[in-house]
Design a protein around this motif. Sequence first.
Motif, PDB file in Angstrom:
ATOM      1  N   GLY A 198       0.828  -1.214   0.000  1.00 18.65           N
ATOM      2  CA  GLY A 198       0.000   0.000   0.000  1.00 18.65           C
ATOM      3  C   GLY A 198       0.858   1.258   0.000  1.00 18.65           C
ATOM      4  O   GLY A 198       0.638   2.182  -0.790  1.00 18.65           O
ATOM      5  N   ALA A 199       1.853   1.257   0.882  1.00 20.60           N
ATOM      6  CA  ALA A 199       2.738   2.417   0.956  1.00 20.60           C
ATOM      7  C   ALA A 199       3.502   2.597  -0.351  1.00 20.60           C
ATOM      8  O   ALA A 199       3.680   3.721  -0.831  1.00 20.60           O
ATOM      9  N   LEU A 200       3.912   1.495  -0.928  1.00 20.14           N
ATOM     10  CA  LEU A 200       4.660   1.563  -2.185  1.00 20.14           C
ATOM     11  C   LEU A 200       3.813   2.207  -3.283  1.00 20.14           C
ATOM     12  O   LEU A 200       4.290   3.060  -4.035  1.00 20.14           O
ATOM     13  N   ASP A 204       1.296   4.299  -2.931  1.00 19.93           N
ATOM     14  CA  ASP A 204       1.195   5.733  -2.653  1.00 19.93           C
ATOM     15  C   ASP A 204       2.489   6.443  -3.016  1.00 19.93           C
ATOM     16  O   ASP A 204       2.486   7.539  -3.582  1.00 19.93           O
ATOM     17  N   GLY A 205       3.612   5.819  -2.682  1.00 14.96           N
ATOM     18  CA  GLY A 205       4.905   6.420  -2.974  1.00 14.96           C
ATOM     19  C   GLY A 205       5.124   6.582  -4.475  1.00 14.96           C
ATOM     20  O   GLY A 205       5.658   7.596  -4.925  1.00 14.96           O
ATOM     21  N   LEU A 206       4.705   5.623  -5.240  1.00 17.32           N
ATOM     22  CA  LEU A 206       4.861   5.714  -6.693  1.00 17.32           C
ATOM     23  C   LEU A 206       4.003   6.846  -7.247  1.00 17.32           C
ATOM     24  O   LEU A 206       4.410   7.559  -8.162  1.00 17.32           O
ATOM     25  N   LEU A 263       3.257   9.530  -5.562  1.00 12.10           N
ATOM     26  CA  LEU A 263       3.943  10.743  -5.126  1.00 12.10           C
ATOM     27  C   LEU A 263       5.077  11.093  -6.075  1.00 12.10           C
ATOM     28  O   LEU A 263       5.247  12.242  -6.486  1.00 12.10           O
ATOM     29  N   ARG A 264       5.839  10.096  -6.460  1.00 11.70           N
ATOM     30  CA  ARG A 264       6.991  10.358  -7.325  1.00 11.70           C
ATOM     31  C   ARG A 264       6.554  10.792  -8.715  1.00 11.70           C
ATOM     32  O   ARG A 264       7.253  11.556  -9.376  1.00 11.70           O
ATOM     33  N   VAL A 294       4.365  12.796  -9.383  1.00 12.07           N
ATOM     34  CA  VAL A 294       4.105  14.235  -9.337  1.00 12.07           C
ATOM     35  C   VAL A 294       5.341  15.041  -9.712  1.00 12.07           C
ATOM     36  O   VAL A 294       5.257  16.064 -10.394  1.00 12.07           O
TER      37      VAL A 294
END
Lengths: 194, 194
Positions: free
Chosen positions: B155-157, B159-161, B163-164, B166
């Motif tokens: 899940g965090a991964l 979201d992180g992808l 974010l990146r 952006v």
Amino acid sequence: MPKLGMEPIRKAALVKATIVEIGRVGSLDVTVSQIAKRAGMSSALAHHYFGSKEEMFLAAMRHILTLYGAEVRGALALADGPESRLRAVLAASFSAANFRREAVGAWLNFWVLAQTVPEAKRLLKVYQGRLRSNLLAGLRPLAGDRAVPIAEGLGALIDGLYLREVLKSGPPDRELAVTTALNYLNSKLEGARP
Amino acid sequence: MPKLGMEPIRKAALVKATIVEIGRVGSLDVTVSQIAKRAGMSSALAHHYFGSKEEMFLAAMRHILTLYGAEVRGALALADGPESRLRAVLAASFSAANFRREAVGAWLNFWVLAQTVPEAKRLLKVYQGRLRSNLLAGLRPLAGDRAVPIAEGLGALIDGLYLREVLKSGPPDRELAVTTALNYLNSKLEGARP
DNA sequence: GTTTTTGTTGATTGACGAGTCAATAAACTT
DNA sequence: AAGTTTATTGACTCGTCAATCAACAAAAAC
């Protein structure tokens, strides 16, 4: 009673106050007056030293990045061997100083700022680049060719864990974050080891 | 020349325009006038239908979440077996509709909104919860007890992808994102298989 | 001891933007 | 046809806030 040599002191106070206020309010909609008040001065003085609100934000970003950079460098200095260096980077990323609500909230908002302000984008890219090369340095000896995608994924994972921290109520769980990241790392490395 | 039954049409147009404008400007600092103009009406009318800017934002969030939910459900319907279901969730998360600059930019800003507006936080938690349980459903048969931390990390991964994405310039690379996430998944599952 | 530099603020300006309102008009109801 | 509901907007109110300015104070320089 104006003492001389106030500039650096006031600037530092403003930078600190900027981060605190952004973290507290949870958005970039903080007024210069709020920041100045928290830093113990008038808004006019804040403008006097920084010229504009945007400059204040950028100074705050630079400060956070500097702190983070210093923390990583410090941790790396104590590490030896690639695996230990990787651990050091992760530990620094989730250190008590960086991984606290206030800083994380500010971080998220800097991401937003980067969408509008080119200099903010540049700074964030510098951070990403540093993180990437730190991870790669540790990963290459362990994973060879596969280092690049692993570093990419790990970087995103770290950012994602930051993001999720923002939504949580209650105190930050650094343990959990580090464990999650290490876990990712281990499963990757096991796959790559001979 | 007022035709009747305009309400749903105008509301839909406003929701769409809200997302576009937030994505375009890159922040929540969009004026109601901007949004209304893009939706082809006066700002007064926008207020008439939504009452406040905040309500407009929330409606836009709900819309994005609804779209995402529908996409996941559609993909899951075609899948059979846990592994295939996991792939379906990932594919939906990085689908062309969701993983485009505009939507991703809006997404980031909703995260910021969640820091101030409780209803926004609630909505985001709903999304997280759904994602989590979708992942868990697929993971439990494959990884048993280890399913929970894997789902957390995945899940965090994701979201992180997002974010990146952006920060990147150029068009979104969905392939890369899906591959990275699948990679994570595979290395986890290999470790857990008997 | 006067001039310049540095620090500091209260008051003001000027812009912008959310939300309201009164007015207008077309369609539906009775 | 008179009255009600729905659609629509231009004009206005009221607050807020970034940025500027004039003015004052103390140290430094000359």
